[in-house]
Scaffold this active site. Structure first.
Site, PDB file in Angstrom:
ATOM      1  N   ASP A 290       0.695  -1.300  -0.121  1.00 41.35           N
ATOM      2  CA  ASP A 290       0.079   0.027   0.038  1.00 41.35           C
ATOM      3  C   ASP A 290       0.923   1.347   0.095  1.00 41.35           C
ATOM      4  OD1 ASP A 290      -2.121   1.621   0.077  1.00 41.35           O
ATOM      5  OD2 ASP A 290      -3.279   0.773   1.546  1.00 41.35           O
ATOM      6  N   GLU A 490     -11.089   6.925   4.193  1.00 40.10           N
ATOM      7  CA  GLU A 490      -9.734   6.343   4.965  1.00 40.10           C
ATOM      8  C   GLU A 490      -9.858   6.883   6.786  1.00 40.10           C
ATOM      9  OE1 GLU A 490      -6.049   5.235   3.297  1.00 40.10           O
ATOM     10  OE2 GLU A 490      -6.811   5.841   1.297  1.00 40.10           O
TER      11      GLU A 490
HETATM   12  C1  BGC Z   1      -4.920   3.096   0.362  1.00 37.97           C
HETATM   13  C2  BGC Z   1      -5.496   2.065  -0.740  1.00 37.97           C
HETATM   14  C3  BGC Z   1      -5.101   2.704  -2.315  1.00 37.97           C
HETATM   15  C4  BGC Z   1      -3.969   3.251  -2.045  1.00 37.97           C
HETATM   16  C5  BGC Z   1      -3.557   4.083  -3.391  1.00 37.97           C
HETATM   17  C6  BGC Z   1      -4.027   3.806   0.390  1.00 37.97           C
HETATM   18  O1  BGC Z   1      -3.903   4.945   1.094  1.00 37.97           O
HETATM   19  O2  BGC Z   1      -5.136   2.427   1.489  1.00 37.97           O
HETATM   20  O3  BGC Z   1      -6.597   1.517  -0.641  1.00 37.97           O
HETATM   21  O4  BGC Z   1      -5.332   1.879  -3.176  1.00 37.97           O
HETATM   22  O5  BGC Z   1      -3.711   4.414  -1.294  1.00 37.97           O
HETATM   23  O6  BGC Z   1      -4.325   5.244  -3.722  1.00 37.97           O
HETATM   24  C1  BGC Z   2      -3.362   9.736  -1.741  1.00 36.51           C
HETATM   25  C2  BGC Z   2      -4.313   8.806  -1.599  1.00 36.51           C
HETATM   26  C3  BGC Z   2      -3.806   7.729  -0.414  1.00 36.51           C
HETATM   27  C4  BGC Z   2      -3.635   8.561   0.867  1.00 36.51           C
HETATM   28  C5  BGC Z   2      -2.819   7.762   1.853  1.00 36.51           C
HETATM   29  C6  BGC Z   2      -3.413  10.551  -0.160  1.00 36.51           C
HETATM   30  O1  BGC Z   2      -2.787  11.745  -0.194  1.00 36.51           O
HETATM   31  O2  BGC Z   2      -4.061  10.769  -2.709  1.00 36.51           O
HETATM   32  O3  BGC Z   2      -4.437   8.048  -2.870  1.00 36.51           O
HETATM   33  O4  BGC Z   2      -4.871   6.623  -0.354  1.00 36.51           O
HETATM   34  O5  BGC Z   2      -2.857   9.593   0.817  1.00 36.51           O
HETATM   35  O6  BGC Z   2      -2.755   8.609   2.839  1.00 36.51           O
END
Ligand code: BGC
Ligand code: BGC
Length: 599
Positions: A290, A490
Site C-alpha cells: 500500500d 480512510e
Molecule cells: C489506500 C489504498 C489505495 C492506495 C492508493 C492507500 O492509502 O489504503 O486503498 O489503493 O492508497 O491510492
Molecule cells: C493519496 C491517496 C492515499 C492517501 C494515503 C493521499 O494523499 O491521494 O491515494 O491513499 O494519501 O494516506
C-alpha cells in the site's frame, strides 16, 4: 455414453492446450528475464505515483520504471476522459523507449466506477453493493467500470476491497461489502470476474487488485490502519475468505494492508504473505504494497525494504519524489545495495519480476499498450449509467414504511423535498470521487441528484418545492428529507460517534412538525444512530452512498421498482453496542443483518 467420451476428449484437449499456453508464457517470461540487468529488474518492482515523477518524466527511462499509479489526489490538469487518456499514452510512450520496451502497468483506485475521471459513471460504494446481495449485478458493475478504466488506457484497478468491516466506527466501512464473510467473498469474486472478463487480454478487461491483505476490517475499535487482535482461526474464518474466493476466480494481484495482526505489521509478515498467501493459497499473481506502507515497518528505510521484500512483497508503491524522504530513487538504490550485500536474495527479485512480467503478458500489454479511443468515448455513457441506476435501485434498504407512505404517487399535488443532501451530488457520491476525500457540492459532471430525479419522475401537474433545512413542508402531500454523512475517506472517516448531525435531526423534526407524512432518506457509508428520528418518520430508507445515478432512488420511491435491498450490516441501537455483528451472543440490534422491507 458416446457423448461422455466426446466430452472427455474435449476436456483433455482443453487441458493440453492450457498447459501448452502456460508453458509458452513461462518461456516468454524467462527469456525476457534472462536479458534483464539487476537495475531493470528492480525497476519492474517499483511503482511510482504520477505526482512524484511528473517533474522528472525521463526517470521512467532512466530507472526502467515498471509501474505508475495515480493516488486519490494525483491527476492530470485536464481530468476529462480525454485528459486522462492523453496522460496515460504519454507515459506509456516513455516506457516504450526503455531498452527492453517493457510497458508500464498503471494502477488506479476505481473503487466505485472510474471515480477520478470527470464525467465518469459513479456507482454506489461497496456497502450499497453489499445491500444488493446480487453477484450478477456486481459482475456487471465491475465490467462497466473496467470498460471505463480501459477508456483511459489503464489496465489495473485497486479493487475489489474485500475487507469485512466488523466495526462501523471504521472510516473505510463503506469500502467493504459488509460484515459477513460469506457476502464479501461472494461479491468480491463476482467483482473479479466482471473486472477481468473471460480473458485478461480482452479489450475491456482490467486486472483486479484484491485488497487489503488481510484483516483491515477487523482492527480493534475500528481504527484505520490499526491492530487486528484476533486468533488465527478467526482471521482465517472472517478475513481471509475474500482472498480464497478471489484467487479461485483468477485474481492476479493483491494489495497488502496497513494494519497489523496481533502487533505485527502485515507488510513485514512473512508467514501470511509467503507461507499462507503464496504457499497454501497457491497465489500465482503478484503482491503490491500500500501507499508508503513499508515506511512504517522499522527504524530506517533500508531495513523496511529488506523486511518487506523478504516477507513476500513483489512491488512497492512509492508516493515520494526525489528530494523527499523514502522516494523512488532511494528505494531503487537501497534495494540494489541489499541484493549486492546478499540481504535480499536474487532469487526473490527474480520471483517478483517473473510474477509481474507474467501478468503484463497475460494482459496483452506488450501487444496493445495504448488507449483504445473508442472506449474513451463511452465513459459515462447512457448504457453505463443504466447499470449504475439499476445498482442504486437494488441497493436501497427500506427500514420502515408505516401506513404505506411509500411508494409515493406521481400525481400528488405537491411534494416537498428537503435536507442538506437532497440536491448534492458530492454527498451522494461520498469519498474517493474526483479527489481522495472528495467534498459536498458539484464535484463531478453528469449524473442526477435526488431532487432532480424526483422532478424527472413526477407528473406535470405535481409541484415540487424545496428547502435544505427541513422547513416549508406545510400543506404538501408528502415530505422527503435527505440527510446523512458528508464525504470522507480512510482514517479521516474514523468516528467515535455515529449520531446524525444536529442539522439533520432538526430538519427531520421540522418536517415532522409540518404535519405532513415524512420520508427520510439516509445517505451514509454505514449504519448510523437514527433513533429518535426514526420514530418520528413515517418511512425510512438507507440509501448508502449511491453515486451519480440518483434516478435509481426515484425509481423506488415512486414504485417503478420495489425495494429489494437487505442490510449488509447489523444496525446498532447505540454506540455501546458497537461492534455488533450477526452471530454474536446476545445479539440485539435495532435491525438485524439481512433486514429489509418491501412493497
Ligand atoms: C489506500 C489504498 C489505495 C492506495 C492508493 C492507500 O492509502 O489504503 O486503498 O489503493 O492508497 O491510492
Ligand atoms: C493519496 C491517496 C492515499 C492517501 C494515503 C493521499 O494523499 O491521494 O491515494 O491513499 O494519501 O494516506
Amino acid at each position: 455414453m458416446k457423448k461422455n467420451i466426446l466430452f472427455l476428449i474435449i476436456f483433455l484437449l482443453a487441458g493440453i492446450f492450457t498447459t501448452n499456453a502456460q508453458k509458452t508464457l513461462d518461456k516468454k517470461v524467462d527469456t525476457l528475464l534472462s536479458r534483464m540487468t539487476l537495475d531493470e529488474k528492480i525497476g519492474q518492482m517499483t511503482q511510482v505515483d504520477y505526482d512524484a515523477i511528473k517533474k522528472n518524466v525521463d526517470d521512467i527511462v532512466k530507472y526502467s520504471i515498471g509501474s505508475i499509479l495515480c493516488g486519490g489526489n494525483s491527476e492530470p490538469e485536464d481530468i476529462t476522459a480525454k485528459g486522462w487518456a492523453d496522460l496515460y499514452d504519454k507515459y506509456q510512450n516513455m516506457a516504450l523507449r526503455t531498452r527492453l520496451r517493457i510497458p508500464i502497468i498503471w494502477g488506479i483506485d476505481a473503487v466505485h466506477g472510474h471515480n477520478n475521471v470527470d464525467g465518469a459513471t459513479i456507482f454506489p460504494h461497496n456497502v450499497g453493493l453489499g445491500a444488493t446481495h446480487n453477484p450478477k449485478l456486481i459482475e456487471q458493475v465491475a465490467a462497466v467500470t473496467a470498460a471505463e478504466i480501459k477508456g483511459t488506457g489503464m489496465q489495473w484497478d485497486f479493487a475489489p476491497c474485500v475487507a469485512v468491516a466488523r466495526n462501523e466506527k471504521w472510516g473505510r466501512t463503506y469500502e467493504s461489502y459488509g460484515e459477513n464473510p460469506d457476502l464479501v467473498k461472494m461479491l468480491g469474486a463476482a467483482y473479479v470476474n466482471g473486472m477481468q472478463g473471460k480473458n485478461l487480454a480482452g479489450k475491456t478487461s482490467v486486472l483486479a487488485c484484491v485488497k487489503h491483505f488481510v484483516g483491515d476490517g477487523g482492527t480493534t475499535n475500528g481504527k484505520d490502519q490499526g491492530d487486528t487482535e484476533v486468533d488465527e482461526e478467526t482471521l482465517r474464518k472472517i478475513h481471509l475468505q475474500g482472498y480464497v474466493e478471489a484467487i479461485k476466480a483468477g485474481a492476479k494481484s493483491i494489495m497488502v494492508s496497513y494494519n497489523s495482526w496481533n502487533g505485527e505489521k502485515l507488510h513485514g509478515h512473512k508467514y501470511l504473505l509467503t507461507d499462507v498467501l503464496k504457499g497454501e493459497l497457491d497465489f500465482k499473481g503478484f503482491v503490491v504494497s500500500d501507499w508508503a506502507a513499508i515506511d512504517q515497518l522499522g527504524k530506517d528505510y533500508k531495513s523496511d525494504i529488506e523486511k518487506s521484500i523478504n516477507s513476500g512483497l513483489d512491488m512497492i508503491m512509492i508516493p515520494n519524489a526525489p528530494g523527499q524522504d523514502n522516494n523512488y530513487v532511494d528505494f531503487i538504490t537501497k534495494l540494489k545495495e541489499l541484493v549486492n550485500e546478499n540481504k535480499v536474495p536474487l532469487s526473490k527479485i527474480d520471483d517478483a519480476v517473473r510474477r509481474i512480467l507474467k501478468v503484463k503478458f497475460e494482459l496483452g500489454l506488450f501487444k496493445n499498450p495504448m488507449t483504445d479511443k473508442n472506449l474513451t468515448a463511452q465513459i459515462g455513457s447512457k448504457k453505463h449509467r443504466e447499470v449504475a441506476r439499476d445498482a442504486v435501485r437494488q441497493s436501497l434498504v427500506l427500514l420502515k414504511n408505516d401506513n404505506k407512505v411509500l411508494p409515493i404517487s406521481k400525481n400528488l399535488k405537491r411534494i416537498h423535498v428537503t435536507g442538506k443532501s437532497a440536491d448534492d451530488i458530492g454527498n451522494q457520491c461520498g469519498g474517493w470521487t474526483i479527489s481522495w476525500q472528495s467534498k459536498s457540492g458539484n464535484v463531478i459532471s453528469g449524473g442526477t441528484t435526488i431532487l432532480q430525479a424526483i422532478k424527472n419522475t413526477v407528473s406535470k401537474s405535481t409541484e415540487v418545492t424545496t428547502s435544505t433545512d427541513g422547513s416549508g413542508a406545510e400543506g404538501a402531500d408528502v415530505c422527503v428529507v435527505v440527510v446523512g454523512e458528508t464525504p470522507y475517506a480512510e482514517m479521516l472517516g474514523d468516528r467515535e460517534d455515529l449520531s446524525l448531525a444536529k442539522e439533520d435531526v432538526t430538519a427531520i423534526e421540522k418536517a415532522r412538525a409540518s404535519g405532513v407524512p415524512v420520508v427520510v432518506l439516509l445517505i451514509s457509508g454505514r449504519p448510523m444512530l437514527i433513533e429518535p428520528s426514526l420514530n418520528i418518520s413515517n418511512a425510512f430508507v438507507a440509501a448508502w452512498l449511491p453515486g451519480t445515478e440518483g434516478q435509481g432512488i426515484a425509481d423506488v420511491l415512486f414504485g417503478d421498482f420495489k425495494p429489494v435491498g437487505k442490510l449488509p450490516h447489523s444496525w446498532p441501537k447505540n454506540m455501546q453496542q458497537i461492534p455488533i455483528n450477526v452471530g454474536d451472543a446476545n445479539y440485539d440490534p435495532l435491525f438485524p443483518y439481512g433486514f429489509g422491507l418491501t412493497y
